[in-house]
Design a protein around this motif. Structure first.
Motif, PDB file in Angstrom:
ATOM      1  N   TYR B  33      41.218  50.506  16.776  1.00 43.60           N
ATOM      2  CA  TYR B  33      42.330  49.701  16.273  1.00 43.60           C
ATOM      3  C   TYR B  33      43.193  49.203  17.433  1.00 43.60           C
ATOM      4  CZ  TYR B  33      41.327  52.642  12.124  1.00 43.60           C
ATOM      5  OH  TYR B  33      40.723  53.315  11.090  1.00 43.60           O
ATOM      6  N   TRP B  34      43.758  48.039  17.233  1.00 49.90           N
ATOM      7  CA  TRP B  34      44.796  47.543  18.135  1.00 49.90           C
ATOM      8  C   TRP B  34      46.081  47.350  17.333  1.00 49.90           C
ATOM      9  CZ3 TRP B  34      45.260  47.608  23.132  1.00 49.90           C
ATOM     10  CH2 TRP B  34      44.129  47.537  23.955  1.00 49.90           C
ATOM     11  N   ILE B  46      46.974  44.743  14.477  1.00 47.75           N
ATOM     12  CA  ILE B  46      46.568  43.400  14.897  1.00 47.75           C
ATOM     13  C   ILE B  46      45.142  43.116  14.428  1.00 47.75           C
ATOM     14  CG2 ILE B  46      46.300  41.818  16.845  1.00 47.75           C
ATOM     15  CD1 ILE B  46      48.122  43.701  18.460  1.00 47.75           C
ATOM     16  N   HIS B  47      44.224  43.903  14.904  1.00 42.27           N
ATOM     17  CA  HIS B  47      42.816  43.831  14.523  1.00 42.27           C
ATOM     18  C   HIS B  47      42.246  45.238  14.555  1.00 42.27           C
ATOM     19  CE1 HIS B  47      41.766  39.494  14.523  1.00 42.27           C
ATOM     20  NE2 HIS B  47      42.616  39.368  15.518  1.00 42.27           N
ATOM     21  N   TYR B  48      41.126  45.406  13.872  1.00 40.68           N
ATOM     22  CA  TYR B  48      40.456  46.686  13.955  1.00 40.68           C
ATOM     23  C   TYR B  48      38.947  46.467  13.875  1.00 40.68           C
ATOM     24  CZ  TYR B  48      40.199  46.488   8.833  1.00 40.68           C
ATOM     25  OH  TYR B  48      39.957  46.115   7.532  1.00 40.68           O
ATOM     26  N   VAL B  60      49.040  41.260  11.724  1.00 38.68           N
ATOM     27  CA  VAL B  60      49.614  40.267  12.632  1.00 38.68           C
ATOM     28  C   VAL B  60      48.554  39.750  13.598  1.00 38.68           C
ATOM     29  CG1 VAL B  60      51.998  41.054  12.454  1.00 38.68           C
ATOM     30  CG2 VAL B  60      50.459  42.166  14.088  1.00 38.68           C
ATOM     31  N   SER B  61      47.517  39.139  13.085  1.00 39.54           N
ATOM     32  CA  SER B  61      46.368  38.758  13.897  1.00 39.54           C
ATOM     33  C   SER B  61      46.482  37.377  14.547  1.00 39.54           C
ATOM     34  CB  SER B  61      45.102  38.815  13.044  1.00 39.54           C
ATOM     35  OG  SER B  61      45.228  37.936  11.946  1.00 39.54           O
ATOM     36  N   ASP B  62      47.407  36.546  14.105  1.00 42.36           N
ATOM     37  CA  ASP B  62      47.516  35.192  14.657  1.00 42.36           C
ATOM     38  C   ASP B  62      47.792  35.240  16.156  1.00 42.36           C
ATOM     39  OD1 ASP B  62      49.158  33.612  11.794  1.00 42.36           O
ATOM     40  OD2 ASP B  62      47.067  34.149  12.197  1.00 42.36           O
TER      41      ASP B  62
END
Lengths: 113, 114
Positions: B33-34, B46-48, B60-62
C-alpha cells in the motif's frame, strides 16, 4: 461510502489512569477494525484488531470494544504510561481479493505526569 | 521494521518534475500500500497492490501512478509533481490473509515540492 472517523483530535490523560479512544465508522461491510499507534517520526504500528463478528477483544493492557448497533469502536488502554504518548488511528478493512485498509484521522494521546 | 524499506527518505523537488518513490520488502507479503499523511487528514490511501501487476486506486489516486513488476517492489510515481503533493508518504505491506490484518509500515518518505 467508506468512512472511519475519530471523535476527538486530542486526549490528555493522567499517568496511571485508563485511556479511552473512540472511533465511529460508516461501512457496515467492514470485516475487521484495527487500531494503530504512531509515534513521532515513525510509521504506524499495529496494536490490535477485532473481527466484525466480535464485541470485545483484549490484548496486553489494551481492549477494543465494537458496538455494531451504533457503528462505534473504542480502544481502552489500562494504566496509561508515558510510552503510550502517540497518535492513535482506527482503521477498517474489508477482506476480499483486493483488500484495502482505510484509516481515520487520528487522536493524539498525551500523558500528564 | 518488518523488512520494509522506503527510498528516498527525504526529497525536495520542483513543481512539474516527475518523482518516483520506492518501497522494497523482504517479507514476500502479497499486499502493498501507498499512503500519504497530512496534518488533519490522517493516512489516506493512494494506491494499493494485491499481487504482481495487480493494482487498484485508493481514496486519493489523482496525480499518482504505481507499478509492481515483482513481489518485493512497489513504486509510486508522481507524473508531474505539484505543491499539493508535499506530504509524508508511507508504504505498508500485509500478508492479507483472512486471519491476519496486520500491516507493517515503512519509516516514511518526506517529499517537498517547491
Amino acid at each position: 461510502g467508506e468512512s472511519v472517523g475519530l471523535h476527538l483530535p486530542t486526549l490528555s490523560v493522567q499517568e496511571g489512569d485508563n485511556s479511552i479512544i473512540n472511533c465511529a465508522y460508516s461501512n457496515s461491510a467492514s470485516d475487521y477494525f484495527i487500531w494503530y499507534k504512531q509515534e513521532s517520526g515513525k510509521g504506524p504500528q499495529f496494536i490490535i484488531d477485532i473481527r466484525s463478528n466480535m464485541d470485545k477483544r483484549q490484548g496486553q493492557r489494551v481492549t477494543v470494544l465494537l458496538n455494531k448497533t451504533v457503528k462505534h469502536l473504542s480502544l481502552q488502554i489500562a494504566a496509561t504510561q508515558p510510552g503510550d504518548s502517540a497518535v492513535y488511528f482506527c482503521a477498517e478493512k474489508v477482506y476480499s481479493s483486493a483488500s484495502k485498509i482505510i484509516f481515520g484521522s487520528g487522536t493524539r494521546l498525551s500523558i500528564r505526569p | 521494521d518488518a523488512g520494509i524499506t522506503q527510498s528516498p527518505r527525504h526529497k525536495v523537488t520542483e513543481t512539474g518534475t516527475p518523482v518516483t518513490l520506492r518501497c522494497h520488502q523482504t517479507e514476500n507479503h502479497r499486499y502493498m500500500y501507498w499512503y500519504r499523511q497530512d496534518p488533519g487528514h490522517g493516512l489516506r490511501l493512494i494506491h494499493y497492490s494485491y499481487g504482481v501487476k495487480d493494482t487498484d486506486k485508493g481514496e486519493v489516486s489523482d496525480g499518482y501512478s504505481v507499478s509492481r513488476s515483482k513481489t518485493e517492489d512497489f513504486l509510486l510515481t508522481l507524473e508531474s509533481a505539484t505543491s499539493s503533493q508535499t506530504s509524508v508518504y508511507f508504504c505498508a505491506i500485509s500478508p492479507g490473509t483472512a486471519l491476519n490484518t496486520e500491516a507493517f509500515f515503512g519509516q516514511g518518505t518526506r517529499l517537498t515540492v517547491v
